[in-house]
Design a protein around this motif. Structure first.
Motif, PDB file in Angstrom:
ATOM      1  N   GLN A 187      -3.744  -7.466 -35.342  1.00 54.01           N
ATOM      2  CA  GLN A 187      -4.837  -6.509 -35.244  1.00 54.01           C
ATOM      3  C   GLN A 187      -6.164  -7.199 -35.552  1.00 54.01           C
ATOM      4  OE1 GLN A 187      -4.629  -3.525 -34.100  1.00 54.01           O
ATOM      5  NE2 GLN A 187      -2.386  -3.423 -33.983  1.00 54.01           N
ATOM      6  N   PRO A 188      -7.188  -7.022 -34.732  1.00 53.63           N
ATOM      7  CA  PRO A 188      -7.045  -6.378 -33.419  1.00 53.63           C
ATOM      8  C   PRO A 188      -6.601  -7.393 -32.370  1.00 53.63           C
ATOM      9  CG  PRO A 188      -9.333  -6.939 -33.813  1.00 53.63           C
ATOM     10  CD  PRO A 188      -8.571  -7.388 -35.037  1.00 53.63           C
ATOM     11  N   LEU A 189      -5.876  -6.940 -31.362  1.00 52.31           N
ATOM     12  CA  LEU A 189      -5.484  -7.787 -30.248  1.00 52.31           C
ATOM     13  C   LEU A 189      -6.515  -7.613 -29.131  1.00 52.31           C
ATOM     14  CD1 LEU A 189      -3.436  -9.659 -28.850  1.00 52.31           C
ATOM     15  CD2 LEU A 189      -2.277  -7.616 -28.020  1.00 52.31           C
ATOM     16  N   THR A 190      -7.230  -8.679 -28.843  1.00 53.34           N
ATOM     17  CA  THR A 190      -8.264  -8.629 -27.816  1.00 53.34           C
ATOM     18  C   THR A 190      -7.764  -9.317 -26.561  1.00 53.34           C
ATOM     19  OG1 THR A 190      -9.992  -8.683 -29.506  1.00 53.34           O
ATOM     20  CG2 THR A 190     -10.646  -9.201 -27.246  1.00 53.34           C
ATOM     21  N   ILE A 191      -7.711  -8.586 -25.471  1.00 53.63           N
ATOM     22  CA  ILE A 191      -7.208  -9.087 -24.197  1.00 53.63           C
ATOM     23  C   ILE A 191      -8.310  -9.007 -23.160  1.00 53.63           C
ATOM     24  CG2 ILE A 191      -5.559  -8.684 -22.332  1.00 53.63           C
ATOM     25  CD1 ILE A 191      -4.259  -9.834 -24.772  1.00 53.63           C
ATOM     26  N   GLU A 192      -8.418 -10.030 -22.349  1.00 53.38           N
ATOM     27  CA  GLU A 192      -9.370 -10.027 -21.242  1.00 53.38           C
ATOM     28  C   GLU A 192      -8.619  -9.805 -19.929  1.00 53.38           C
ATOM     29  OE1 GLU A 192     -11.661 -13.572 -21.323  1.00 53.38           O
ATOM     30  OE2 GLU A 192     -12.568 -13.146 -23.278  1.00 53.38           O
ATOM     31  N   SER A 193      -9.328  -9.244 -18.964  1.00 51.39           N
ATOM     32  CA  SER A 193      -8.722  -9.003 -17.662  1.00 51.39           C
ATOM     33  C   SER A 193      -9.552  -9.649 -16.575  1.00 51.39           C
ATOM     34  CB  SER A 193      -8.580  -7.506 -17.398  1.00 51.39           C
ATOM     35  OG  SER A 193      -7.857  -7.272 -16.203  1.00 51.39           O
ATOM     36  N   GLU A 194      -8.981  -9.688 -15.362  1.00 51.25           N
ATOM     37  CA  GLU A 194      -9.689 -10.223 -14.210  1.00 51.25           C
ATOM     38  C   GLU A 194     -10.102  -9.075 -13.299  1.00 51.25           C
ATOM     39  OE1 GLU A 194      -7.526 -13.311 -12.258  1.00 51.25           O
ATOM     40  OE2 GLU A 194      -6.887 -14.257 -14.119  1.00 51.25           O
ATOM     41  N   ALA A 195     -11.056  -9.356 -12.431  1.00 52.08           N
ATOM     42  CA  ALA A 195     -11.666  -8.297 -11.625  1.00 52.08           C
ATOM     43  C   ALA A 195     -10.667  -7.554 -10.752  1.00 52.08           C
ATOM     44  CB  ALA A 195     -12.780  -8.889 -10.762  1.00 52.08           C
ATOM     45  N   ASP A 196      -9.671  -8.249 -10.237  1.00 55.67           N
ATOM     46  CA  ASP A 196      -8.728  -7.615  -9.307  1.00 55.67           C
ATOM     47  C   ASP A 196      -7.402  -7.256  -9.966  1.00 55.67           C
ATOM     48  OD1 ASP A 196      -8.041 -10.225  -9.751  1.00 55.67           O
ATOM     49  OD2 ASP A 196      -7.398 -10.628  -7.692  1.00 55.67           O
ATOM     50  N   VAL A 197      -7.394  -7.140 -11.298  1.00 55.97           N
ATOM     51  CA  VAL A 197      -6.150  -6.929 -12.034  1.00 55.97           C
ATOM     52  C   VAL A 197      -6.232  -5.657 -12.872  1.00 55.97           C
ATOM     53  CG1 VAL A 197      -4.591  -7.889 -13.784  1.00 55.97           C
ATOM     54  CG2 VAL A 197      -5.706  -9.408 -12.136  1.00 55.97           C
ATOM     55  N   LEU A 198      -5.136  -4.891 -12.862  1.00 58.10           N
ATOM     56  CA  LEU A 198      -4.989  -3.747 -13.768  1.00 58.10           C
ATOM     57  C   LEU A 198      -4.270  -4.234 -15.015  1.00 58.10           C
ATOM     58  CD1 LEU A 198      -3.736  -1.115 -11.171  1.00 58.10           C
ATOM     59  CD2 LEU A 198      -5.985  -1.134 -12.252  1.00 58.10           C
ATOM     60  N   THR A 199      -4.786  -3.897 -16.197  1.00 56.41           N
ATOM     61  CA  THR A 199      -4.220  -4.416 -17.441  1.00 56.41           C
ATOM     62  C   THR A 199      -4.006  -3.294 -18.441  1.00 56.41           C
ATOM     63  OG1 THR A 199      -5.445  -6.482 -17.099  1.00 56.41           O
ATOM     64  CG2 THR A 199      -4.488  -6.120 -19.280  1.00 56.41           C
ATOM     65  N   GLY A 200      -2.781  -3.182 -18.951  1.00 55.13           N
ATOM     66  CA  GLY A 200      -2.456  -2.194 -19.968  1.00 55.13           C
ATOM     67  C   GLY A 200      -1.838  -2.859 -21.173  1.00 55.13           C
TER      68      GLY A 200
END
Length: 351
Positions: free
Chosen positions: A208-221
């Motif tokens: 905690q906290p878990l920080t995740i980055e995503s890419e423009a064409d990706v759905l992230t949960g």
């Protein structure tokens, strides 16, 4: 692993660009499997036989060439792989002139065999992980004891920890997995694996906290932390549901922020249909501006002034729209019980 004809021919094709002398590659039985001289293919090579018997280099000169069958002056060196003789490399020419090139060829072949072994091991391990993941995440009940045993004894990992699962959905999951592995390595993931046809699943140590980055064409949960196998399954389901409920390309959706939406999503289908059908029909007859108003009103926790500002309308206009919504649907979004029904419909119907 031993030197085969297919592998040998590919090595010859590449090395012959840099080594301007005849090259032969022999298998562990002394038969030529690749050569810059195609007429020598499949012949037994006497120099290679001597190397196989002694497992030492064999130097052939004009003086001793008659001692071996089917040879020319040159150098024959053993090729070892994991301590076992995998074949023999032979270069034709004066031994003192070709020895260095022969050593380079010997090293190149041994490195190639090592790389192939590592690739096969990596491929086999990935298949084991994929098979394990398929069993872990299947909708039906899982054999916990079997999965634990495979994790400990086959995959050699410790699973009895807190894990948090991240699900990525993209059109090219294998390419995405390759990009994700370097960026997530510092978190010591349990695994990062393509799953089914469009997903990548990553299991990360819960923090905690878990920080995740995503890419423009990706759905992230991102699911919530869970312990061991049951925790992994539950966190995966939460992450997948977060994408289903609120997934937006390029943004990360955390299951922990969607508790109300998840609860509504699991309402019994028959009960929902019985209660909501008549209201759904009425909402579908409304102009888009009314539905937009509902969304904004709920997003702003039923706060009138904030909603009016976000919609760029006067407060009295907002009151008029809400009155009309109440009149036309039979549900007043300003009343708690009615708001719950309306919010559930908006969520489940994506109006």
């Amino acid at each position: 692993m031993e030197l085969t004809e297919k592998l040998g021919q590919e090595i010859i094709r590449r090395l012959s660009k840099y080594i301007d002398v005849p090259i032969n590659l022999m298998n562990p039985h002394g038969r030529i499997v690749a050569s810059t001289d195609p007429t020598r293919l499949h012949q037994l090579h006497g120099g290679a036989k001597a190397v196989i018997e002694s497992q030492q280099p064999n130097i052939i000169t004009n003086g001793n060439a008659d001692d071996f069958s089917n040879v020319k002056p040159g150098v024959n060196l053993p090729i070892f792989h994991h301590g076992e003789l995998a074949g023999v490399v032979g270069l034709t020419g004066k031994p003192e002139d070709v020895m260095q090139a022969a050593r380079m060829t010997q090293g190149s072949v041994e490195i190639t065999l090592d790389q192939m072994r590592l690739q096969k091991e990596a491929f086999f391990q990935e298949r084991q992980w994929n098979h394990w993941l398929q069993k872990l995440l299947q909708p039906a009940a899982v054999d916990t004891q079997e999965l634990e045993g495979e994790a400990i004894y086959t995959l050699q990992v410790e699973i009895h920890k807190q894990w948090q699962v991240v699900v990525y959905q993209a059109s090219s999951p294998y390419e995405l997995a390759e990009r994700l592995i370097p960026s997530l390595e510092y978190l010591n993931p349990l695994f990062i694996l393509p799953y089914e046809d469009h997903s990548v699943v990553a299991a990360l140590p819960a923090q905690q906290p878990l920080t995740i980055e995503s890419e423009a064409d990706v759905l992230t949960g991102v699911g919530e932390p869970g312990y061991s196998l049951d925790g992994l399954r539950q966190s995966y389901q939460q992450a997948s549901e977060a994408i289903e409920l609120a997934g937006v390309h390029g943004e990360v959706v955390y299951s922990s922020s969607l508790k109300t939406e998840r609860l509504m999503n699991h309402i019994d289908a028959a009960v929902y249909e019985e209660i909501a059908t008549e209201y759904i029909l009425r909402l579908n007859e409304l102009e888009d501006s009314y539905v937009e108003t509902l969304h904004c009103f709920f997003d702003n926790n039923l706060k009138m002034n904030v909603t009016a500002n976000d919609l760029h309308i006067h407060r009295n206009t907002l009151i008029y729209r809400l009155d009309q919504l109440s009149k036309k649907t039979g549900l007043d979004p300003r009343r708690f019980k009615d708001a719950i029904i309306l919010k559930t419909i908006l969520l489940k119907e994506s109006l």
